[in-house]
Write a protein that holds these residues in place. Structure first.
Motif, PDB file in Angstrom:
ATOM      1  N   GLU A   1      34.557  26.879 -16.019  1.00 17.54           N
ATOM      2  CA  GLU A   1      34.070  25.780 -15.186  1.00 17.54           C
ATOM      3  C   GLU A   1      34.014  24.468 -15.974  1.00 17.54           C
ATOM      4  OE1 GLU A   1      32.998  25.933 -11.919  1.00 17.54           O
ATOM      5  OE2 GLU A   1      33.304  28.094 -11.637  1.00 17.54           O
ATOM      6  N   ALA A   2      33.625  24.551 -17.261  1.00 16.62           N
ATOM      7  CA  ALA A   2      33.477  23.335 -18.068  1.00 16.62           C
ATOM      8  C   ALA A   2      34.753  22.512 -18.087  1.00 16.62           C
ATOM      9  CB  ALA A   2      33.063  23.699 -19.495  1.00 16.62           C
TER      10      ALA A   2
ATOM     11  N   VAL B   1      26.671  22.593 -16.185  1.00 12.57           N
ATOM     12  CA  VAL B   1      27.389  23.558 -16.998  1.00 12.57           C
ATOM     13  C   VAL B   1      27.015  23.355 -18.457  1.00 12.57           C
ATOM     14  CG1 VAL B   1      29.659  24.385 -17.728  1.00 12.57           C
ATOM     15  CG2 VAL B   1      29.287  23.665 -15.365  1.00 12.57           C
ATOM     16  N   GLY B   2      26.474  24.397 -19.072  1.00 12.02           N
ATOM     17  CA  GLY B   2      26.019  24.255 -20.448  1.00 12.02           C
ATOM     18  C   GLY B   2      27.050  24.635 -21.492  1.00 12.02           C
ATOM     19  N   PHE B   3      28.190  25.174 -21.069  1.00 13.48           N
ATOM     20  CA  PHE B   3      29.187  25.627 -22.036  1.00 13.48           C
ATOM     21  C   PHE B   3      29.806  24.438 -22.761  1.00 13.48           C
ATOM     22  CE2 PHE B   3      33.264  27.203 -23.528  1.00 13.48           C
ATOM     23  CZ  PHE B   3      32.951  28.473 -23.974  1.00 13.48           C
ATOM     24  N   PRO B   4      29.939  24.512 -24.103  1.00 13.61           N
ATOM     25  CA  PRO B   4      30.469  23.372 -24.859  1.00 13.61           C
ATOM     26  C   PRO B   4      31.951  23.138 -24.592  1.00 13.61           C
ATOM     27  CG  PRO B   4      30.112  25.250 -26.308  1.00 13.61           C
ATOM     28  CD  PRO B   4      29.533  25.623 -24.982  1.00 13.61           C
ATOM     29  N   LEU B   5      32.253  22.049 -23.923  1.00 15.37           N
ATOM     30  CA  LEU B   5      33.629  21.711 -23.585  1.00 15.37           C
ATOM     31  C   LEU B   5      34.467  21.606 -24.854  1.00 15.37           C
ATOM     32  CD1 LEU B   5      35.627  20.855 -21.363  1.00 15.37           C
ATOM     33  CD2 LEU B   5      34.913  18.490 -21.750  1.00 15.37           C
ATOM     34  N   GLY B   6      35.651  22.167 -24.810  1.00 11.01           N
ATOM     35  CA  GLY B   6      36.565  22.117 -25.942  1.00 11.01           C
ATOM     36  C   GLY B   6      36.572  23.370 -26.792  1.00 11.01           C
TER      37      GLY B   6
ATOM     38  N   GLY C   1      33.233  25.176 -30.526  1.00  5.69           N
ATOM     39  CA  GLY C   1      34.386  24.807 -31.324  1.00  5.69           C
ATOM     40  C   GLY C   1      34.014  23.898 -32.481  1.00  5.69           C
ATOM     41  N   ALA C   2      33.095  22.963 -32.252  1.00  6.18           N
ATOM     42  CA  ALA C   2      32.677  22.040 -33.310  1.00  6.18           C
ATOM     43  C   ALA C   2      31.976  22.782 -34.444  1.00  6.18           C
ATOM     44  CB  ALA C   2      31.758  20.964 -32.742  1.00  6.18           C
ATOM     45  N   GLN C   3      31.159  23.771 -34.098  1.00  5.38           N
ATOM     46  CA  GLN C   3      30.470  24.556 -35.133  1.00  5.38           C
ATOM     47  C   GLN C   3      31.458  25.392 -35.938  1.00  5.38           C
ATOM     48  OE1 GLN C   3      27.771  26.283 -32.270  1.00  5.38           O
ATOM     49  NE2 GLN C   3      26.004  25.254 -33.186  1.00  5.38           N
ATOM     50  N   ILE C   4      32.456  25.950 -35.259  1.00  6.78           N
ATOM     51  CA  ILE C   4      33.490  26.705 -35.966  1.00  6.78           C
ATOM     52  C   ILE C   4      34.246  25.780 -36.915  1.00  6.78           C
ATOM     53  CG2 ILE C   4      35.572  28.104 -35.731  1.00  6.78           C
ATOM     54  CD1 ILE C   4      34.592  28.844 -32.904  1.00  6.78           C
TER      55      ILE C   4
END
Length: 295
Positions: A173-174, A186-191, A143-146
């Protein structure tokens, strides 16, 4: 303008010859799937080229479908390349292979740490003004990169394609492992999911069928649960697995990559119907795939 609200997209990664591509396209259309997902690197460009031959052989097909492709990976160099000039060159090559005048959606395939977002935005804006690309999105980005790219771009980013499935559950899971010891795993970027929901960015799920883990390739408790639910609802195991993604409030659009026409057609209910899973059934599938209780 995105994928036109497609419930399911057909992923063209595995297409290697014209006959195979024709069979896959026919099966997808039979299943109600009219959005086709490409990338310039699939088969070293071969997937786009054979798809282009299919389009050339059916004069009315292009107007009935949505064509999406990606650029930004340079397998010849082993790097990512989102320089504006490189994006433009890659799009021109994809258009030639696809034998079309316009790409409906262009996704930036992977984040390039050296990309200048203003340079990227300028290239995308130019492609849009020339009528070569109708809409833009990203793939494998947070989300931050977007948000950073969107800050430099007047056109709205319409999609983010991520690996999401009943097997690859980091995206869900995040959000529930915050403030637990498991969160570090969990490596998925939260948010990211929340950003996309807030800003109207379509979430597309690659690897959505989880390579058949729950639809016949393996014997496991989750596959047995999927089969029971499919039988009870008069549908296919493939549809149940896809409905699990679609049932989320983000209304995730699965991308299916199988080249087996029967398996493509088995996804028809996911393409044509609202997901018929209760809240309890959705959680039952999640917990079964997790293999242990929620924190």
């Amino acid at each position: 303008m995105g994928t036109g609200g497609a419930r399911v997209l057909y992923g063209c990664m595995g297409l290697g010859d014209v006959g195979q591509a024709q069979a896959a396209v026919r099966a997808a259309l039979d299943a109600g799937i009219t959005a086709f997902d490409h990338a310039d690197i699939y088969g070293g460009g071969r997937a786009e080229a054979v798809f282009g031959e299919v389009l050339a052989g059916d004069a009315g097909l292009r107007e009935r479908i949505t064509v999406q492709t990606k650029c930004g990976i340079r397998p010849d160099l082993g790097v990512y390349d989102l320089r504006g000039a490189s994006i433009t060159a890659r799009v021109e090559q994809s258009l030639e292979r696809l034998r079309t005048d316009v790409v409906d959606v262009l996704l930036l395939h992977r984040p390039d740490p050296l990309a200048d977002p203003a340079d990227v935005a300028a290239a995308l804006t130019s492609l849009h003004r020339q009528g070569l690309v109708r809409a833009f999105g990203v793939s494998n980005m947070s989300g931050a990169q977007i948000a950073l790219l969107q800050h430099h771009l007047e056109l709205p980013l319409v999609a983010d394609q991520l690996e999401m499935s009943l097997h690859r559950r980091d995206w869900v899971e995040a959000g529930v492992l915050v403030d637990t010891p498991e969160s570090a795993e969990v490596g998925f970027p939260l948010g990211t999911v929340e950003y996309c929901m807030r800003h109207g960015v379509e979430l597309q799920a690659w690897g959505a069928l989880a390579q058949g883990r729950y639809t016949g390739r393996e014997q496991n408790p989750t596959a047995e649960l999927v089969a029971r639910l499919a039988a009870a609802k008069g549908t296919t195991p493939e549809t149940i697995v896809l409905w699990w993604l679609q049932r989320h409030p983000a209304r995730i659009a699965p991308v299916i990559g199988t080249t087996n026409p029967d398996r493509i057609r088995a996804c028809a209910d996911a393409a044509r119907r609202e997901p018929d899973l209760t809240r309890e059934e959705w959680y039952e599938l999640w917990l079964s795939a997790r293999g242990h209780r929620l924190p």
